[in-house]
Design a protein around this motif. Structure first.
Motif, PDB file in Angstrom:
ATOM      1  N   LEU A  17      16.234  10.469  13.209  1.00 24.59           N
ATOM      2  CA  LEU A  17      16.291  10.682  14.651  1.00 24.59           C
ATOM      3  C   LEU A  17      16.535  12.148  14.987  1.00 24.59           C
ATOM      4  N   ALA A  18      17.238  12.837  14.102  1.00 25.34           N
ATOM      5  CA  ALA A  18      17.537  14.249  14.336  1.00 25.34           C
ATOM      6  C   ALA A  18      16.284  15.121  14.287  1.00 25.34           C
ATOM      7  N   THR A  19      15.181  14.599  13.732  1.00 18.74           N
ATOM      8  CA  THR A  19      13.949  15.390  13.642  1.00 18.74           C
ATOM      9  C   THR A  19      13.099  15.297  14.897  1.00 18.74           C
ATOM     10  N   GLY A  20      13.491  14.475  15.831  1.00 19.98           N
ATOM     11  CA  GLY A  20      12.706  14.349  17.065  1.00 19.98           C
ATOM     12  C   GLY A  20      12.984  13.043  17.756  1.00 19.98           C
ATOM     13  N   SER A  21      12.644  12.993  19.028  1.00 23.89           N
ATOM     14  CA  SER A  21      13.008  11.833  19.839  1.00 23.89           C
ATOM     15  C   SER A  21      11.912  10.793  19.968  1.00 23.89           C
ATOM     16  N   GLU A  22      10.754  11.027  19.354  1.00 23.23           N
ATOM     17  CA  GLU A  22       9.655  10.088  19.513  1.00 23.23           C
ATOM     18  C   GLU A  22       9.074   9.699  18.155  1.00 23.23           C
ATOM     19  N   GLY A  23       8.523   8.479  18.105  1.00 22.94           N
ATOM     20  CA  GLY A  23       7.823   8.039  16.911  1.00 22.94           C
ATOM     21  C   GLY A  23       8.708   7.856  15.703  1.00 22.94           C
ATOM     22  N   VAL A  24       9.831   7.152  15.866  1.00 17.61           N
ATOM     23  CA  VAL A  24      10.736   6.908  14.745  1.00 17.61           C
ATOM     24  C   VAL A  24      11.127   5.433  14.698  1.00 17.61           C
ATOM     25  N   GLY A  25      11.330   4.922  13.487  1.00 19.68           N
ATOM     26  CA  GLY A  25      11.742   3.537  13.340  1.00 19.68           C
ATOM     27  C   GLY A  25      12.445   3.325  12.017  1.00 19.68           C
ATOM     28  N   TYR A  26      13.216   2.246  11.941  1.00 18.02           N
ATOM     29  CA  TYR A  26      13.946   1.898  10.720  1.00 18.02           C
ATOM     30  C   TYR A  26      13.928   0.383  10.626  1.00 18.02           C
ATOM     31  N   ALA A  27      13.263  -0.143   9.599  1.00 14.65           N
ATOM     32  CA  ALA A  27      13.150  -1.589   9.422  1.00 14.65           C
ATOM     33  C   ALA A  27      13.720  -2.006   8.083  1.00 14.65           C
ATOM     34  N   LEU A  28      14.373  -3.143   8.053  1.00 14.40           N
ATOM     35  CA  LEU A  28      14.901  -3.696   6.814  1.00 14.40           C
ATOM     36  C   LEU A  28      13.838  -4.569   6.151  1.00 14.40           C
ATOM     37  N   LYS A  29      13.652  -4.379   4.855  1.00 17.99           N
ATOM     38  CA  LYS A  29      12.611  -5.116   4.146  1.00 17.99           C
ATOM     39  C   LYS A  29      12.814  -6.625   4.236  1.00 17.99           C
ATOM     40  N   ASP A  30      14.057  -7.054   4.190  1.00 18.94           N
ATOM     41  CA  ASP A  30      14.344  -8.488   4.210  1.00 18.94           C
ATOM     42  C   ASP A  30      13.900  -9.146   5.506  1.00 18.94           C
ATOM     43  N   ARG A  31      13.719  -8.349   6.552  1.00 19.34           N
ATOM     44  CA  ARG A  31      13.333  -8.905   7.848  1.00 19.34           C
ATOM     45  C   ARG A  31      11.818  -8.880   8.054  1.00 19.34           C
ATOM     46  N   VAL A  32      11.087  -8.307   7.112  1.00 19.42           N
ATOM     47  CA  VAL A  32       9.631  -8.261   7.237  1.00 19.42           C
ATOM     48  C   VAL A  32       9.075  -9.605   6.794  1.00 19.42           C
ATOM     49  N   SER A  33       9.169 -10.571   7.666  1.00 24.17           N
ATOM     50  CA  SER A  33       8.710 -11.921   7.351  1.00 24.17           C
ATOM     51  C   SER A  33       7.581 -12.378   8.259  1.00 24.17           C
ATOM     52  N   ASN A  34       7.394 -11.682   9.367  1.00 23.53           N
ATOM     53  CA  ASN A  34       6.337 -12.016  10.305  1.00 23.53           C
ATOM     54  C   ASN A  34       5.361 -10.854  10.362  1.00 23.53           C
ATOM     55  N   GLY A  35       4.156 -11.080   9.834  1.00 25.33           N
ATOM     56  CA  GLY A  35       3.176 -10.001   9.739  1.00 25.33           C
ATOM     57  C   GLY A  35       2.816  -9.396  11.071  1.00 25.33           C
ATOM     58  N   ALA A  36       2.563 -10.235  12.071  1.00 27.68           N
ATOM     59  CA  ALA A  36       2.158  -9.735  13.380  1.00 27.68           C
ATOM     60  C   ALA A  36       3.254  -8.891  14.013  1.00 27.68           C
ATOM     61  N   GLN A  37       4.503  -9.343  13.886  1.00 26.48           N
ATOM     62  CA  GLN A  37       5.611  -8.582  14.459  1.00 26.48           C
ATOM     63  C   GLN A  37       5.787  -7.249  13.748  1.00 26.48           C
ATOM     64  N   PHE A  38       5.617  -7.258  12.432  1.00 27.45           N
ATOM     65  CA  PHE A  38       5.773  -6.016  11.674  1.00 27.45           C
ATOM     66  C   PHE A  38       4.681  -5.015  12.056  1.00 27.45           C
ATOM     67  N   ILE A  39       3.467  -5.498  12.189  1.00 29.41           N
ATOM     68  CA  ILE A  39       2.370  -4.631  12.611  1.00 29.41           C
ATOM     69  C   ILE A  39       2.648  -4.079  14.010  1.00 29.41           C
ATOM     70  N   ALA A  40       3.192  -4.927  14.890  1.00 26.13           N
ATOM     71  CA  ALA A  40       3.521  -4.476  16.244  1.00 26.13           C
ATOM     72  C   ALA A  40       4.575  -3.375  16.200  1.00 26.13           C
ATOM     73  N   THR A  41       5.523  -3.491  15.259  1.00 27.29           N
ATOM     74  CA  THR A  41       6.547  -2.459  15.097  1.00 27.29           C
ATOM     75  C   THR A  41       5.926  -1.145  14.658  1.00 27.29           C
ATOM     76  N   ILE A  42       5.010  -1.202  13.690  1.00 24.03           N
ATOM     77  CA  ILE A  42       4.326   0.008  13.223  1.00 24.03           C
ATOM     78  C   ILE A  42       3.529   0.636  14.359  1.00 24.03           C
ATOM     79  N   GLU A  43       2.837  -0.184  15.121  1.00 22.98           N
ATOM     80  CA  GLU A  43       2.027   0.325  16.226  1.00 22.98           C
ATOM     81  C   GLU A  43       2.894   0.958  17.306  1.00 22.98           C
TER      82      GLU A  43
END
Length: 214
Positions: A95-121
């Protein structure tokens, strides 16, 4: 959308490549170590990077280091960090590198493909997407700060939802309150965090950053 993927586990890396491709996105590179990640990000300039925090050769924070360096060279490069564990410091450094285009996801929660893709998008489009558990621990770390002390319990809940990238409608649905109430709480949060009205800055993002950086 062109994606650079960094993941050292072959099966997970291959699965993510297949998932991204199935949703119509191009995987410009899929690497398994920090040095190759930095090279790919620098040379290919993707629309978004999906990065495992811990990569070879050291399996400490090579992925994060490469992502931070790439964002230094290419400000605003969208990055979604993947981690097996909640590491608030990693989220804070990104977050310290900028205020836009950042995310943090836990691998254990990547269980829904569509939701994960939506997060990346969402991250690729310049938004923020922080896993609720990451946000929760970040909030706990800041619980004694002066700024935090001025927020009500409900305002802290709204701020947590903001950090997860939710819209006013999404916040209202999550907290079971009206959108009017959400707007009122957000309006109260801004001045408490020292964020006056601005035509050029996104105060929703700055509210999260200002809170985490105090």
């Amino acid at each position: 959308m062109r994606v650079v993927l960094a993941e050292d586990h072959f099966l997970l890396r291959d699965g993510l490549v297949r998932l991204l491709t199935a949703f119509g996105h191009e995987v410009a590179a899929a690497v398994d170590n920090g040095p190759e990640l930095l090279t790919a990000l620098t040379d290919l300039r993707p629309d978004v990077a999906v990065v495992d925090v811990r990569l070879p050769p050291g399996f400490s924070d090579e992925g994060l280091r490469a992502a931070v360096e790439a964002r230094t060279r290419q400000p605003g490069l969208p990055v979604l960090l993947l981690s097996q564990y909640v590491e608030p410091l990693y989220a804070h450094e990104l977050l310290a590198t900028g205020s836009e285009g950042v995310g943090y996801a836990l691998k254990d929660r990547v269980s829904n493909g569509a939701q994960f893709i939506a997060t990346i998008e969402r991250v690729a489009a310049g938004g923020t997407a922080m896993d609720p558990e990451v946000v929760s621990q970040l909030l706990v770390r800041k619980a004694r700060d002066t700024a935090m002390a001025t927020l009500t319990a409900r305002e802290r809940e709204v701020l947590e939802c903001l950090a997860q990238g939710r819209s006013n409608t999404g916040i209202a649905e999550t907290l079971f309150i009206s959108e009017k109430a959400v707007a009122k709480h957000i309006g109260n949060i801004f001045p408490k965090l020292g964020l006056p009205p601005s035509d050029t800055d996104n105060r929703r993002v700055l509210a999260v950053l200002a809170y985490l950086d105090r």
